[in-house]
Every structure is written in structure tokens, then in C-alpha cells.
Design a protein around this motif. Structure first.
Motif, PDB file in Angstrom:
ATOM      1  N   GLN A   1       0.838  -1.187   0.000  1.00 40.74           N
ATOM      2  CA  GLN A   1       0.000   0.000   0.000  1.00 40.74           C
ATOM      3  C   GLN A   1       0.881   1.247   0.000  1.00 40.74           C
ATOM      4  O   GLN A   1       1.820   1.350   0.777  1.00 40.74           O
ATOM      5  CB  GLN A   1      -0.900   0.004   1.232  1.00 40.74           C
ATOM      6  CG  GLN A   1      -1.868   1.169   1.260  1.00 40.74           C
ATOM      7  CD  GLN A   1      -2.777   1.108   2.477  1.00 40.74           C
ATOM      8  OE1 GLN A   1      -2.707   0.171   3.280  1.00 40.74           O
ATOM      9  NE2 GLN A   1      -3.635   2.090   2.619  1.00 40.74           N
ATOM     10  N   VAL A   2       0.551   2.172  -0.873  1.00 39.31           N
ATOM     11  CA  VAL A   2       1.336   3.396  -0.992  1.00 39.31           C
ATOM     12  C   VAL A   2       0.773   4.454  -0.063  1.00 39.31           C
ATOM     13  O   VAL A   2      -0.435   4.687  -0.018  1.00 39.31           O
ATOM     14  CB  VAL A   2       1.321   3.908  -2.435  1.00 39.31           C
ATOM     15  CG1 VAL A   2       2.080   5.227  -2.549  1.00 39.31           C
ATOM     16  CG2 VAL A   2       1.934   2.857  -3.377  1.00 39.31           C
ATOM     17  N   GLN A   3       1.658   5.086   0.673  1.00 40.89           N
ATOM     18  CA  GLN A   3       1.268   6.209   1.524  1.00 40.89           C
ATOM     19  C   GLN A   3       2.273   7.329   1.367  1.00 40.89           C
ATOM     20  O   GLN A   3       3.472   7.089   1.299  1.00 40.89           O
ATOM     21  CB  GLN A   3       1.218   5.788   2.994  1.00 40.89           C
ATOM     22  CG  GLN A   3      -0.016   4.996   3.385  1.00 40.89           C
ATOM     23  CD  GLN A   3      -0.125   4.824   4.889  1.00 40.89           C
ATOM     24  OE1 GLN A   3       0.833   4.426   5.538  1.00 40.89           O
ATOM     25  NE2 GLN A   3      -1.289   5.121   5.430  1.00 40.89           N
TER      26      GLN A   3
ATOM     27  N   GLY B   1       6.069   2.474   0.165  1.00 39.54           N
ATOM     28  CA  GLY B   1       5.412   1.580  -0.770  1.00 39.54           C
ATOM     29  C   GLY B   1       5.761   1.834  -2.223  1.00 39.54           C
ATOM     30  O   GLY B   1       5.144   1.230  -3.107  1.00 39.54           O
TER      31      GLY B   1
ATOM     32  N   THR C   1       0.804   6.917 -13.376  1.00 38.45           N
ATOM     33  CA  THR C   1       0.380   6.617 -12.012  1.00 38.45           C
ATOM     34  C   THR C   1       0.790   7.749 -11.081  1.00 38.45           C
ATOM     35  O   THR C   1       1.953   8.140 -11.047  1.00 38.45           O
ATOM     36  CB  THR C   1       1.012   5.315 -11.519  1.00 38.45           C
ATOM     37  OG1 THR C   1       0.614   4.247 -12.378  1.00 38.45           O
ATOM     38  CG2 THR C   1       0.573   5.009 -10.096  1.00 38.45           C
TER      39      THR C   1
ATOM     40  N   TYR D   1       0.266   9.188  -7.017  1.00 44.55           N
ATOM     41  CA  TYR D   1      -0.191   9.019  -5.639  1.00 44.55           C
ATOM     42  C   TYR D   1      -0.143  10.366  -4.942  1.00 44.55           C
ATOM     43  O   TYR D   1       0.751  11.176  -5.201  1.00 44.55           O
ATOM     44  CB  TYR D   1       0.707   8.025  -4.897  1.00 44.55           C
ATOM     45  CG  TYR D   1       0.730   6.647  -5.507  1.00 44.55           C
ATOM     46  CD1 TYR D   1       1.830   6.215  -6.247  1.00 44.55           C
ATOM     47  CD2 TYR D   1      -0.335   5.761  -5.339  1.00 44.55           C
ATOM     48  CE1 TYR D   1       1.871   4.946  -6.815  1.00 44.55           C
ATOM     49  CE2 TYR D   1      -0.304   4.498  -5.894  1.00 44.55           C
ATOM     50  CZ  TYR D   1       0.800   4.101  -6.640  1.00 44.55           C
ATOM     51  OH  TYR D   1       0.824   2.844  -7.197  1.00 44.55           O
TER      52      TYR D   1
END
Length: 115
Positions: free
Chosen positions: A1-3, A26, A102, A104
Motif C-alpha cells: 500500500q502506498v502512503q 510503498g 500513475t 499518488y
């Protein structure tokens, strides 16, 4: 999971400085372009600064000379040094990490410039 965890926001007087930090987890940090956007109340989100994976930087024209973006690949952290802050710099500042298509986003950190 990316944070993406941002820190460093707060209240500062006009003319003061703040340094924002953003530490993603992540992702393979060194391969991502990193940047900051901000959104002031009632306004659209605007680009503040970007730093590529290779260290090239770009800034909003209105912020050149006052803001500096940098990255430390050893610490997996991107920074935004903000100097000579003005009341109009008040906004929520968002960190992002981008690789190809992509992107985030962080949760945002509030910066308030007021006497």
C-alpha cells in the motif's frame, strides 16, 4: 500500500519560513517524479513545484525565488522550503509522487500565513 506522509505545515507570520516534508512508502522513491500542489480556499489546486527522479526542478512562475524543492533519495523524502511567506501562500499543500501515468497523493498539510 502506498502512503505519502506530509509534515511541516503550520502557522507562520508573514515573511517567515516553513519546510514541508513528504515521505512516501510503498514505492521505489528514486524512480518517481515528486512534487507539490496547493489549494487555497475557494481556488483551484495549483502546481507549486516538481522535482524529477533525476533531480531537475520546475516551479510556478510566481513562486520562483521563494520556494525550493529538493529530495533526499537516501531518506525517501522530498522537501519544500518556503521562504518570505505571504498571506496569499495560505493553502493546503499536497505532495504527490508520479511514475508514468500513475500518481499518488498525500493527505495534505495546512499552511497558514498570518500575523
Amino acid at each position: 500500500q502506498v502512503q505519502l506522509v506530509e509534515s511541516g505545515g503550520g502557522l507562520v507570520q508573514p515573511g517567515g519560513s516553513l519546510r514541508l516534508s513528504c515521505a512516501p512508502s510503498g514505492i521505489i522513491f528514486r524512480t518517481y517524479n515528486m512534487g507539490w500542489y496547493r489549494q487555497a480556499p475557494g481556488k483551484q489546486r495549483e502546481l507549486v513545484a516538481v522535482i524529477t527522479s533525476g533531480g531537475l526542478t520546475n516551479y510556478a512562475d510566481s513562486l520562483k525565488g521563494r520556494f525550493t524543492i529538493s529530495r533526499d533519495n537516501g531518506k525517501n523524502t522530498v522537501y519544500l522550503q518556503m521562504n518570505s511567506l505571504k498571506p496569499e501562500d495560505k493553502a493546503v499543500y499536497y505532495c504527490y509522487a508520479r511514475y508514468g501515468v500513475t500518481t499518488y497523493w498525500g493527505q495534505g498539510t495546512q499552511v497558514t500565513v498570518s500575523s
